[in-house]
Write an enzyme that holds these catalytic residues in place. Structure first.
Site, PDB file in Angstrom:
ATOM      1  N   ASP A   1       0.903  -1.375   0.087  1.00 21.74           N
ATOM      2  CA  ASP A   1      -0.003   0.022  -0.003  1.00 21.74           C
ATOM      3  C   ASP A   1       0.833   1.112   0.094  1.00 21.74           C
ATOM      4  O   ASP A   1       2.220   1.432   0.251  1.00 21.74           O
ATOM      5  CB  ASP A   1      -0.874  -0.070   1.317  1.00 21.74           C
ATOM      6  CG  ASP A   1      -0.278  -0.357   2.409  1.00 21.74           C
ATOM      7  OD1 ASP A   1      -0.836  -0.146   3.492  1.00 21.74           O
ATOM      8  OD2 ASP A   1       1.082  -0.141   2.394  1.00 21.74           O
TER       9      ASP A   1
ATOM     10  N   ASP B   1       1.398   5.261   1.090  1.00 20.42           N
ATOM     11  CA  ASP B   1       0.941   6.186   1.874  1.00 20.42           C
ATOM     12  C   ASP B   1       1.431   7.726   1.410  1.00 20.42           C
ATOM     13  O   ASP B   1       2.668   7.755   0.615  1.00 20.42           O
ATOM     14  CB  ASP B   1       1.414   6.157   3.303  1.00 20.42           C
ATOM     15  CG  ASP B   1       1.091   4.806   3.747  1.00 20.42           C
ATOM     16  OD1 ASP B   1      -0.358   4.881   4.076  1.00 20.42           O
ATOM     17  OD2 ASP B   1       1.823   3.780   4.258  1.00 20.42           O
TER      18      ASP B   1
ATOM     19  N   ASP C   1       6.526   7.581  13.578  1.00 17.27           N
ATOM     20  CA  ASP C   1       7.060   6.661  14.649  1.00 17.27           C
ATOM     21  C   ASP C   1       8.502   6.292  14.767  1.00 17.27           C
ATOM     22  O   ASP C   1       9.289   6.538  15.337  1.00 17.27           O
ATOM     23  CB  ASP C   1       6.221   5.266  14.789  1.00 17.27           C
ATOM     24  CG  ASP C   1       6.053   4.410  13.511  1.00 17.27           C
ATOM     25  OD1 ASP C   1       6.485   5.106  12.473  1.00 17.27           O
ATOM     26  OD2 ASP C   1       5.117   3.412  13.448  1.00 17.27           O
TER      27      ASP C   1
END
Ligand code: ATP
Ligand code: MG
Length: 412
Positions: free
Chosen positions: A30, A32, A118
């Site tokens: 995927d 982002d 993160d």
């Protein structure tokens, strides 16, 4: 996609897992995208776009058959000098008393967006217009040295969002990275913060932990960093009391990883059945011995699920079949008369049979039950008749206790 955002006067970059995985030579699924455009501005630019999320407002944009997650640059701290609240509200990043971020919709600059991500390896931006990588936090170096390092002060960042602890375990296992010692240190104190995560979010995370083809390594990382006990407390207790349950869970995860490698289907129901089975078996063994074994199993299954749901919101479509898999275990042993044919027709037969094989693989002695069912499925009608006739007639209701040497005996 990025080009359209840029043409409309916004900044836009590809970021996150797909850049990280591509740099490491892994396939990535995927995309982002991070952009200076607000969710509303993104939505207006794309026909098939939808704003989702509350804690985190992002835009899902469908491009062909792909789903792209578009997030607006965010600042991590409400006090940030450049942070601007969305125009329609006076929203600030909201924190709980323990420092957990409740909302995080304070928009910011590209650099701030990198800081609030993160791990350093997840904060590398790619500018497709210029074919250029942007790295503000040393992500490229950490990719090179295969180090997972949290951005900023580790304890603060784990407090802000304890799920990052699970993500750490997932990434070191999936990528075979070392956890930077300073990042690892606060986990020994902060692991219990996982108990504050809403069960629905934990369910999503647990699936990601276990269904990526590196479930065994992930389990090891979770156990090493005291995280597993907060996801499956009853199972952790069973493992603590009897290490044969550890062998059982490991075998389940080895099989899961193998199935994913071979492109075979993996169902969350089977995984949850396996991960909660030690708890079910321990509860069943503790159950008062009066009454039929089936009832003890049913009640234990119900209790274990109720308790598990306090931590992980397992949807009914997975918990119901998990329960059927458990309840079929004693039924697969009683296979005389026409029962074996009936069991073959059961929608959950295949999973329950796989579960028998798993129990045997992990060292439990079921008297060749798996082998019997393997042969029965392959056999022609005559042989099946013979096999069923050779099974001793319906056993008299057995005293459950006599099956187990100790009330809490493990799978062997
Ligand atoms: P994968 O898609 O392989 O699971 P990913 O890194 O892309 O890995 P996503 O959940 O898709 O993970 O998140 C996309 C990016 O958003 C991450 O790479 C990271 O930069 C950021 N991110 C995701 N979750 C968090 C979080 N809890 N805290 C901070 N940043 C996060
Ligand atoms: Mg991703």
């Amino acid at each position: 996609m990025v080009a359209r955002l840029v043409a409309a006067g916004h900044q836009a970059f590809i970021v996150g897992g797909c850049i990280r995985d591509t740099l490491l030579g892994h396939p990535s699924k995927d995309f982002d995208v991070a952009t200076s455009a607000t969710p509303e501005e993104v939505k207006q630019l794309f026909r098939r776009a939808r704003i989702v999320g509350r804690r985190f407002r992002i835009v899902h944009v469908h491009v062909g058959r792909e789903l792209v997650e578009v997030t607006t640059f965010r600042a991590s701290h409400a006090a940030s000098p450049h942070a601007t609240a969305p125009p329609h509200s006076s929203e600030q990043a909201r924190r709980s008393q323990r420092g957990m971020l409740l909302r995080d919709n304070v928009f910011g600059s590209l650099e701030e967006d990198a800081e609030r991500r993160d791990f350093t390896i997840n904060a590398i931006y790619y500018d497709p217009e210029r074919d250029e990588l942007l790295d503000f936090v040393g992500g490229l170096e950490d990719i090179a040295s295969r180090t997972l390092r949290i951005i900023g002060d580790p304890a603060t960042r784990f407090r802000e969002d304890p799920v990052r602890m699970l993500r750490a375990a997932r990434f070191i296992a999936k990528l075979d990275f070392a956890l930077d010692p300073a990042t690892a240190a606060p986990l020994a104190q902060l692991h219990a913060l996982l108990r504050e995560i809403p069960p629905a979010r934990l369910f999503d995370e647990v699936l990601k932990l276990l269904m990526t083809g590196r479930a065994l390594a992930t389990y090891e990382a979770l156990s090493r960093h005291h995280l597993f006990q907060h996801l499956f407390p009853d199972t952790a207790a069973a493992i603590h009391a009897d290490s044969r349950w550890d062998a059982f869970v490991r075998q389940a995860l080895i099989n899961t990883d193998l199935r994913i490698k071979n492109d075979q289907r993996v169902t969350p129901a089977f995984l949850f059945a396996a991960l909660l089975w030690p708890a079910v078996a321990v509860a069943e063994a503790r159950h008062p011995s009066a009454g039929p074994q089936e009832l003890a199993l049913q009640q234990s299954a119900a209790d274990v699920l109720t308790r598990a749901m306090r931590h992980i919101a397992i949807p009914r479509r997975f918990s119901a079949p998990a329960r059927e898999i458990w309840e079929l275990q004693p039924r697969l042993e009683r296979r005389s008369g026409r029962r074996a044919w009936q069991l073959l027709e059961h929608p959950r037969f295949r999973a329950a049979y796989d579960f028998v094989l798993l129990r045997e693989q992990s060292g439990e002695d079921l008297g060749g039950l798996g082998e019997w069912w393997t042969r029965f499925q392959a056999a022609g009608e005559d042989e099946r008749e013979q096999m069923a006739a050779a099974v001793k007639g319906p056993a008299p209701p057995r005293r459950r206790r006599s099956r187990r040497r100790k009330p809490e005996s493990g799978p062997a």
